[in-house]
Design a protein around this motif. Structure first.
Motif, short mmCIF file in Angstrom:
data_model
loop_
_atom_site.label_atom_id
_atom_site.label_comp_id
_atom_site.label_asym_id
_atom_site.label_seq_id
_atom_site.Cartn_x
_atom_site.Cartn_y
_atom_site.Cartn_z
N ALA A 5 -20.36 94.01 24.34
CA ALA A 5 -19.60 93.21 23.38
C ALA A 5 -20.03 91.75 23.42
O ALA A 5 -20.11 91.08 22.40
N LYS A 6 -20.31 91.26 24.64
CA LYS A 6 -20.70 89.87 24.83
C LYS A 6 -22.03 89.83 25.57
O LYS A 6 -22.35 90.74 26.34
N VAL A 7 -22.78 88.75 25.35
CA VAL A 7 -24.06 88.57 26.04
C VAL A 7 -24.15 87.12 26.51
O VAL A 7 -23.94 86.20 25.72
N ALA A 8 -24.47 86.94 27.78
CA ALA A 8 -24.67 85.60 28.34
C ALA A 8 -26.16 85.29 28.39
O ALA A 8 -26.99 86.18 28.59
N PHE A 9 -26.50 84.02 28.21
CA PHE A 9 -27.88 83.55 28.26
C PHE A 9 -28.05 82.66 29.48
O PHE A 9 -27.31 81.70 29.67
N PHE A 40 -36.04 92.71 21.73
CA PHE A 40 -35.90 93.69 22.81
C PHE A 40 -35.06 94.85 22.30
O PHE A 40 -34.39 94.75 21.28
N VAL A 41 -35.13 95.96 23.02
CA VAL A 41 -34.31 97.13 22.72
C VAL A 41 -33.21 97.18 23.78
O VAL A 41 -33.50 97.22 24.98
N ALA A 42 -31.96 97.16 23.33
CA ALA A 42 -30.83 97.12 24.25
C ALA A 42 -30.76 98.38 25.11
O ALA A 42 -30.87 99.49 24.59
N LYS A 100 -44.34 71.42 35.97
CA LYS A 100 -44.79 72.76 35.64
C LYS A 100 -43.85 73.72 36.37
O LYS A 100 -43.46 73.46 37.50
N ALA A 101 -43.51 74.82 35.69
CA ALA A 101 -42.56 75.76 36.28
C ALA A 101 -42.71 77.13 35.64
O ALA A 101 -43.28 77.26 34.56
N VAL A 102 -42.20 78.14 36.32
CA VAL A 102 -42.05 79.45 35.73
C VAL A 102 -40.65 79.48 35.14
O VAL A 102 -39.66 79.32 35.85
N VAL A 103 -40.59 79.61 33.81
CA VAL A 103 -39.31 79.56 33.11
C VAL A 103 -38.86 80.99 32.84
O VAL A 103 -39.64 81.83 32.39
N ALA A 104 -37.58 81.27 33.13
CA ALA A 104 -37.03 82.61 32.91
C ALA A 104 -35.86 82.53 31.94
O ALA A 104 -34.97 81.70 32.10
N ALA A 105 -35.90 83.39 30.94
CA ALA A 105 -34.79 83.55 30.00
C ALA A 105 -34.22 84.94 30.24
O ALA A 105 -34.93 85.94 30.10
N THR A 106 -32.95 85.01 30.60
CA THR A 106 -32.31 86.28 30.92
C THR A 106 -31.07 86.46 30.05
O THR A 106 -30.26 85.54 29.93
N LEU A 107 -30.95 87.65 29.45
CA LEU A 107 -29.77 88.01 28.68
C LEU A 107 -28.98 89.03 29.48
O LEU A 107 -29.51 90.07 29.88
N VAL A 108 -27.72 88.71 29.76
CA VAL A 108 -26.87 89.55 30.60
C VAL A 108 -25.69 90.05 29.78
O VAL A 108 -24.92 89.26 29.23
N GLY A 109 -25.57 91.38 29.70
CA GLY A 109 -24.49 92.00 28.96
C GLY A 109 -23.36 92.43 29.86
O GLY A 109 -23.32 92.10 31.05
N ASP A 110 -22.45 93.19 29.30
CA ASP A 110 -21.27 93.67 30.03
C ASP A 110 -21.63 94.55 31.23
O ASP A 110 -20.85 94.66 32.17
N GLY A 160 -24.85 94.45 32.90
CA GLY A 160 -26.04 93.98 33.60
C GLY A 160 -27.08 93.39 32.67
O GLY A 160 -26.81 93.10 31.51
N THR A 161 -28.29 93.24 33.19
CA THR A 161 -29.38 92.61 32.45
C THR A 161 -29.82 93.45 31.26
O THR A 161 -30.11 94.63 31.41
N LEU A 162 -29.86 92.82 30.09
CA LEU A 162 -30.35 93.46 28.87
C LEU A 162 -31.83 93.16 28.66
O LEU A 162 -32.58 94.00 28.19
#
Length: 100
Positions: free
Chosen positions: A20-24, A13-15, A75-85, A87-89
């Motif tokens: 500084a930190k990213v949560a998954f 992805f393009v930030a 079966k499920a819709v799986v979401a991977a979210t990266l959250v930075g300082d 908001g959502t990246l």
């Protein structure tokens, strides 16, 4: 995804902001309004990508994991979210499932 086997989630992805930190956050939408976190997830995305993140920079995220055997077949819709300082990246959603 097969229980007890390795699964690798990877995407680039393009930030959209500096961070500084990213949560998954890794969740499964089972339908009917039931959204659960995937158990055993390492929530520090910086363990799986280069940090700090710079706005406009292309970033590669690669998260290997063993699918927990305790999960039911589903079966499920799986979401991977990266959250930075600031908001959502990045956010990726896929139709997935768990099986024996």
């Amino acid at each position: 995804m097969v229980k007890g086997k390795e699964f690798v989630l990877s995407f680039d992805f393009v930030a959209n902001s500096d961070s500084a930190k990213v949560a998954f956050k890794f969740t499964a939408d089972l339908g009917g309004g039931v959204v659960l976190p995937v158990p055993g997830t390492d929530n520090d995305a910086c363990h799986h990508m280069k940090c700090p993140v710079v706005k406009g920079q292309k970033v590669a995220f690669k998260y290997p994991m063993v699918v927990p055997k305790v999960l039911p077949n589903l079966k499920a819709v799986v979401a991977a979210t990266l959250v930075g300082d600031h908001g959502t990246l990045a956010c990726v959603q896929i139709n997935g499932g768990v099986q024996d």
